[in-house]
Write a protein that holds these residues in place. Sequence first.
Motif, PDB file in Angstrom:
ATOM      1  N   LEU A  17       1.062  -1.160   0.075  1.00 34.41           N
ATOM      2  CA  LEU A  17      -0.115   0.108  -0.022  1.00 34.41           C
ATOM      3  C   LEU A  17       0.844   1.070  -0.015  1.00 34.41           C
ATOM      4  N   GLU A  18       1.838   1.131   0.998  1.00 32.35           N
ATOM      5  CA  GLU A  18       2.832   2.481   0.942  1.00 32.35           C
ATOM      6  C   GLU A  18       3.531   2.743  -0.425  1.00 32.35           C
ATOM      7  N   LEU A  19       3.939   1.499  -1.201  1.00 33.43           N
ATOM      8  CA  LEU A  19       4.371   1.713  -2.455  1.00 33.43           C
ATOM      9  C   LEU A  19       3.555   2.225  -3.348  1.00 33.43           C
ATOM     10  N   GLU A  47       5.426  14.229  -0.526  1.00 30.83           N
ATOM     11  CA  GLU A  47       4.466  13.094  -0.120  1.00 30.83           C
ATOM     12  C   GLU A  47       5.213  11.881  -0.650  1.00 30.83           C
ATOM     13  N   TYR A  48       5.543  11.878  -1.766  1.00 26.17           N
ATOM     14  CA  TYR A  48       6.415  10.558  -2.611  1.00 26.17           C
ATOM     15  C   TYR A  48       7.497  10.516  -1.616  1.00 26.17           C
ATOM     16  N   GLU A  49       8.329  11.449  -1.083  1.00 27.54           N
ATOM     17  CA  GLU A  49       9.393  11.059  -0.375  1.00 27.54           C
ATOM     18  C   GLU A  49       9.069  10.600   1.029  1.00 27.54           C
ATOM     19  N   GLU A  50       7.916  10.969   1.696  1.00 27.70           N
ATOM     20  CA  GLU A  50       7.441  10.709   3.119  1.00 27.70           C
ATOM     21  C   GLU A  50       6.995   9.100   2.810  1.00 27.70           C
ATOM     22  N   GLU A  53      10.153   6.824   2.912  1.00 25.46           N
ATOM     23  CA  GLU A  53      10.371   6.788   4.200  1.00 25.46           C
ATOM     24  C   GLU A  53       9.469   5.959   4.839  1.00 25.46           C
ATOM     25  N   HIS A  54       8.364   5.813   4.780  1.00 23.94           N
ATOM     26  CA  HIS A  54       7.314   4.786   5.380  1.00 23.94           C
ATOM     27  C   HIS A  54       7.841   3.263   4.854  1.00 23.94           C
ATOM     28  N   SER A  55       7.899   3.370   3.639  1.00 21.56           N
ATOM     29  CA  SER A  55       8.313   2.040   2.811  1.00 21.56           C
ATOM     30  C   SER A  55       9.807   1.530   3.614  1.00 21.56           C
ATOM     31  N   GLN A  56      10.713   2.520   3.479  1.00 24.04           N
ATOM     32  CA  GLN A  56      11.946   2.105   4.104  1.00 24.04           C
ATOM     33  C   GLN A  56      11.707   1.379   5.468  1.00 24.04           C
ATOM     34  N   LYS A  57      11.173   2.193   6.370  1.00 18.83           N
ATOM     35  CA  LYS A  57      10.978   1.896   7.902  1.00 18.83           C
ATOM     36  C   LYS A  57      10.329   0.199   7.578  1.00 18.83           C
ATOM     37  N   VAL A  97      -4.585   3.174   3.462  1.00 18.30           N
ATOM     38  CA  VAL A  97      -3.233   3.130   4.161  1.00 18.30           C
ATOM     39  C   VAL A  97      -3.640   3.141   5.495  1.00 18.30           C
ATOM     40  N   ALA A  98      -4.228   4.178   6.031  1.00 19.04           N
ATOM     41  CA  ALA A  98      -4.727   4.325   7.549  1.00 19.04           C
ATOM     42  C   ALA A  98      -5.495   3.210   8.058  1.00 19.04           C
ATOM     43  N   GLU A  99      -6.264   2.679   7.333  1.00 20.91           N
ATOM     44  CA  GLU A  99      -7.250   1.692   7.755  1.00 20.91           C
ATOM     45  C   GLU A  99      -6.347   0.298   7.964  1.00 20.91           C
ATOM     46  N   SER A 100      -5.646   0.023   6.975  1.00 20.36           N
ATOM     47  CA  SER A 100      -4.715  -1.095   7.083  1.00 20.36           C
ATOM     48  C   SER A 100      -3.643  -0.986   8.111  1.00 20.36           C
ATOM     49  N   LEU A 101      -3.102   0.400   8.772  1.00 15.94           N
ATOM     50  CA  LEU A 101      -2.214   0.563   9.694  1.00 15.94           C
ATOM     51  C   LEU A 101      -3.084  -0.004  10.982  1.00 15.94           C
ATOM     52  N   ARG A 102      -4.132   0.865  10.934  1.00 14.91           N
ATOM     53  CA  ARG A 102      -4.769   0.420  12.125  1.00 14.91           C
ATOM     54  C   ARG A 102      -5.218  -1.215  12.403  1.00 14.91           C
ATOM     55  N   ASN A 103      -5.731  -1.861  11.443  1.00 11.37           N
ATOM     56  CA  ASN A 103      -5.558  -3.304  11.397  1.00 11.37           C
ATOM     57  C   ASN A 103      -4.326  -3.902  11.952  1.00 11.37           C
ATOM     58  N   LEU A 104      -3.320  -3.371  11.263  1.00  6.44           N
ATOM     59  CA  LEU A 104      -1.744  -4.058  11.674  1.00  6.44           C
ATOM     60  C   LEU A 104      -1.472  -3.793  13.078  1.00  6.44           C
TER      61      LEU A 104
END
Length: 161
Positions: A17-19, A47-50, A53-57, A97-104
């Motif tokens: 999702l992040e990619l 936003e692309y750069e952010e 960064e999310h993907s890298q983490k 993305v936010a919904e998936s993050l909450r579930n994760l």
Amino acid sequence: MQGSKKIIDLLNKQLTLELTSMDQYLAHSKMYEDWGVSKLHEKLAHEYEEELEHSQKIIERILFLEGTPDTASRESIHVGSDVKQMLENDLAAEKLVAESLRNLISACEVEKDYVTREMLEMLLDDTEMDHIYWLEQHLGLIDKIGLPNYIQSQMGGGSPS
């Protein structure tokens, strides 16, 4: 450290999702640049750069948990045909993305993976408080001042309003 297979699989889903969001931001950023809407181009490039960064983490965490990051998978991107549709598509992607993050995050709690949970909470905060908030704010501006006035306000150089 061997991590939970469930958490590694969910992290890979989140990575996808992040990619995907990153790819969509790149496409929209370049379209704004081509159209001369420089403030939106600069904001979406940021936003692309952010998202990168999310993907890298997430990749770093998957590797730490001894998983294999799936950097090839993507969902379908939704490239808009005008500024409003592009912002709406970006908002829809960020909400997913936010919904998936909450579930994760919930799954991490069940699996007692508190370090991954903490990392994901930071990503969720950034997604909600920066990305989603900004997109909702700018779609609200379009409703208030109209699309032509909004586009004109985003044409000048400098930082995005």
